[in-house]
Design an enzyme around this catalytic site. Structure first.
Site, PDB file in Angstrom:
ATOM      1  N   GLU A 156       8.503  -0.641  11.038  1.00  0.00           N
ATOM      2  CA  GLU A 156       8.650   0.623  11.768  1.00  0.00           C
ATOM      3  C   GLU A 156       8.966   0.459  13.247  1.00  0.00           C
ATOM      4  O   GLU A 156       8.313   1.052  14.104  1.00  0.00           O
ATOM      5  CB  GLU A 156       7.379   1.468  11.587  1.00  0.00           C
ATOM      6  CG  GLU A 156       7.072   1.762  10.125  1.00  0.00           C
ATOM      7  CD  GLU A 156       5.780   2.571   9.921  1.00  0.00           C
ATOM      8  OE1 GLU A 156       5.011   2.729  10.884  1.00  0.00           O
ATOM      9  OE2 GLU A 156       5.547   3.026   8.800  1.00  0.00           O
ATOM     10  N   ASN A 197      11.042  -3.660   7.572  1.00  0.00           N
ATOM     11  CA  ASN A 197      10.541  -2.564   6.740  1.00  0.00           C
ATOM     12  C   ASN A 197      10.410  -1.270   7.553  1.00  0.00           C
ATOM     13  O   ASN A 197       9.921  -1.295   8.679  1.00  0.00           O
ATOM     14  CB  ASN A 197       9.162  -2.988   6.208  1.00  0.00           C
ATOM     15  CG  ASN A 197       8.613  -2.089   5.127  1.00  0.00           C
ATOM     16  OD1 ASN A 197       9.286  -1.834   4.128  1.00  0.00           O
ATOM     17  ND2 ASN A 197       7.387  -1.607   5.301  1.00  0.00           N
ATOM     18  N   HIS A 233       8.262   6.882   1.172  1.00  0.00           N
ATOM     19  CA  HIS A 233       7.169   7.835   0.981  1.00  0.00           C
ATOM     20  C   HIS A 233       7.858   9.192   0.834  1.00  0.00           C
ATOM     21  O   HIS A 233       8.373   9.730   1.804  1.00  0.00           O
ATOM     22  CB  HIS A 233       6.238   7.842   2.189  1.00  0.00           C
ATOM     23  CG  HIS A 233       5.472   6.566   2.335  1.00  0.00           C
ATOM     24  ND1 HIS A 233       4.481   6.197   1.449  1.00  0.00           N
ATOM     25  CD2 HIS A 233       5.564   5.559   3.226  1.00  0.00           C
ATOM     26  CE1 HIS A 233       3.982   5.019   1.813  1.00  0.00           C
ATOM     27  NE2 HIS A 233       4.621   4.606   2.882  1.00  0.00           N
ATOM     28  N   GLU A 263       7.178   1.019  -0.478  1.00  0.00           N
ATOM     29  CA  GLU A 263       5.943   1.821  -0.386  1.00  0.00           C
ATOM     30  C   GLU A 263       6.114   3.164  -1.088  1.00  0.00           C
ATOM     31  O   GLU A 263       5.742   4.219  -0.572  1.00  0.00           O
ATOM     32  CB  GLU A 263       5.569   2.053   1.095  1.00  0.00           C
ATOM     33  CG  GLU A 263       5.443   0.764   1.897  1.00  0.00           C
ATOM     34  CD  GLU A 263       4.947   0.970   3.328  1.00  0.00           C
ATOM     35  OE1 GLU A 263       4.444   2.066   3.651  1.00  0.00           O
ATOM     36  OE2 GLU A 263       5.064   0.025   4.114  1.00  0.00           O
ATOM     37  N   ASP A 265       5.918   6.495  -3.033  1.00  0.00           N
ATOM     38  CA  ASP A 265       5.004   7.487  -3.607  1.00  0.00           C
ATOM     39  C   ASP A 265       5.657   8.862  -3.502  1.00  0.00           C
ATOM     40  O   ASP A 265       6.620   9.042  -2.760  1.00  0.00           O
ATOM     41  CB  ASP A 265       3.579   7.455  -3.003  1.00  0.00           C
ATOM     42  CG  ASP A 265       3.510   7.510  -1.495  1.00  0.00           C
ATOM     43  OD1 ASP A 265       4.506   7.892  -0.853  1.00  0.00           O
ATOM     44  OD2 ASP A 265       2.433   7.195  -0.945  1.00  0.00           O
TER      45      ASP A 265
END
Ligand code: XIL
Length: 343
Positions: A156, A197, A233, A263, A265
């Site tokens: 990030e 990432n 996400h 990651e 979801d």
């Protein structure tokens, strides 16, 4: 006598055939990881849950062939005091992974989040900060040399407008902190696959363009960076541009890098609909996302979900973003992935 023998063997054959057919028809027997042998399907995991929850252990070991260390390797946990490292939790997780033949992704070495007080309030000089980061990376990556197969080295680092995020690392070391971190990580474990990432970089926008541009420069300079992690996400409220994601993967592939969904979801909260329709919409997002990864001609090498059960998601109970509900019952999302993997 012969007739009786013939009849009984015929019955036996029929019984055997039915049993086999039944197993096949069920399709539930095979875990996700067994469907596509080369493909990495994973979940993020924490030692705290592994140690206390049998069902969690059971699913993790059976269903997945890769795991990301969700929190146990973050700076604040692994390096809680200037002269003290705490590898206990991550060691235990990785021991479990080894026992069950699960590959491990390390997360994360350089991030603005998850930093300990001693570092944030230490008033260190710029030179000291660079030394601290270098030693941190060398120590942590070195400790797991040969055991952690891939690392989220920098996490990030960009703002949504494509500028570099203002972090203690940028402040102290300048923009070169990124390439320096990759070089330090590579020196500590030359075989580890090293990732940049971030979130919001799957489709085309200012941020994903900036990340792409930086990675193109780094690879041109020979900096050891090997892949890009799309966090993903997502939410059922979102309209995901899957064809953009496909094309973005293509341009990343063209500069010699791989992609992983790191990651994943799907938040189901904040929508006025029945649970059933929310879960079916969620399953669709799971399915299309995995499909995009699998159909990338080898560019996208792993699909990692940010947890196992809704019981422990970082988004809270309402979000129900994962594949298993709070009682570990597989949700439609689980069967959706299974369908894609078995094709
Ligand atoms: C989250 C964890 O899931 C939480 O348990 C923790 O409290 C905070 O961090 N992007 C990342 C992850 O790269 O490290 C974050 O994980 C989620 C967002």
């Amino acid at each position: 006598m012969i007739k009786a023998l013939l009849i009984s063997s015929l019955v036996l054959v029929l019984v055997l055939l039915t049993v086999q057919f039944k197993d096949k028809g069920k399709g539930k027997v095979e875990p996700l990881r067994a469907e596509k042998q080369q493909f990495l399907i994973g979940a993020a995991a924490n030692y705290k849950r592994l140690a206390s929850d049998k069902e969690y252990r059971n699913i993790l070991s059976k269903e997945f062939n890769v795991m990301t260390v969700e929190n146990d390797l973050k700076f604040i946990n692994v390096h809680p005091a200037k002269d003290r490292y705490n590898f206990y939790n991550a060691d235990k997780l990785i021991e479990f992974a080894k026992e069950h033949n699960i590959k491990v992704r390390g997360h994360t070495l350089v991030w603005h989040g998850g930093l300990p007080q001693w570092l944030k309030e230490g008033n260190y000089t710029k030179t000291e900060m660079e030394q601290i980061l270098k030693q941190h990376i060398q120590k942590v990556v070195g400790h797991y040399r040969g055991e952690i197969y891939a690392w989220d080295v920098v996490n990030e680092a960009f703002n949504n407008d494509g500028s570099l995020r203002d972090t203690i690392w940028l402040e102290a070391i300048g923009p070169d902190y990124i390439k320096k971190s990759f070089r330090w990580a590579h020196a500590a474990d030359p075989n580890a696959v090293l990732f940049y990432n971030d979130y919001g970089i799957g489709a085309f926008n200012k941020k994903s363009d900036a990340v792409y541009k930086m990675l193109r420069e780094l690879t041109n300079e020979g900096v050891p960076v090997h892949g890009v992690g799309f966090q993903m996400h997502t939410s059922i409220k979102q309209n995901i541009a899957f064809s953009d994601i496909e094309n973005n993967m293509r341009r990343i592939h063209a500069i010699g890098l791989q992609v992983q969904i790191t990651e994943f979801d799907v938040d189901t909260s904040g929508v006025d609909a029945t649970l059933e329709s929310k879960l079916s919409r969620q399953a669709e997002v799971y399915s299309r996302s995995l499909k995009t990864c699998i159909n990338s001609n080898g560019t996208c090498t792993a699909f990692v979900i940010w947890g196992i059960s809704d019981k422990y998601s970082w988004l809270g109970k309402e979000a129900r973003p994962l594949m298993y509900d709070s009682n570990y019952i597989p949700k439609p999302a689980y069967y959706a992935l299974k369908d894609i993997l078995s094709q």
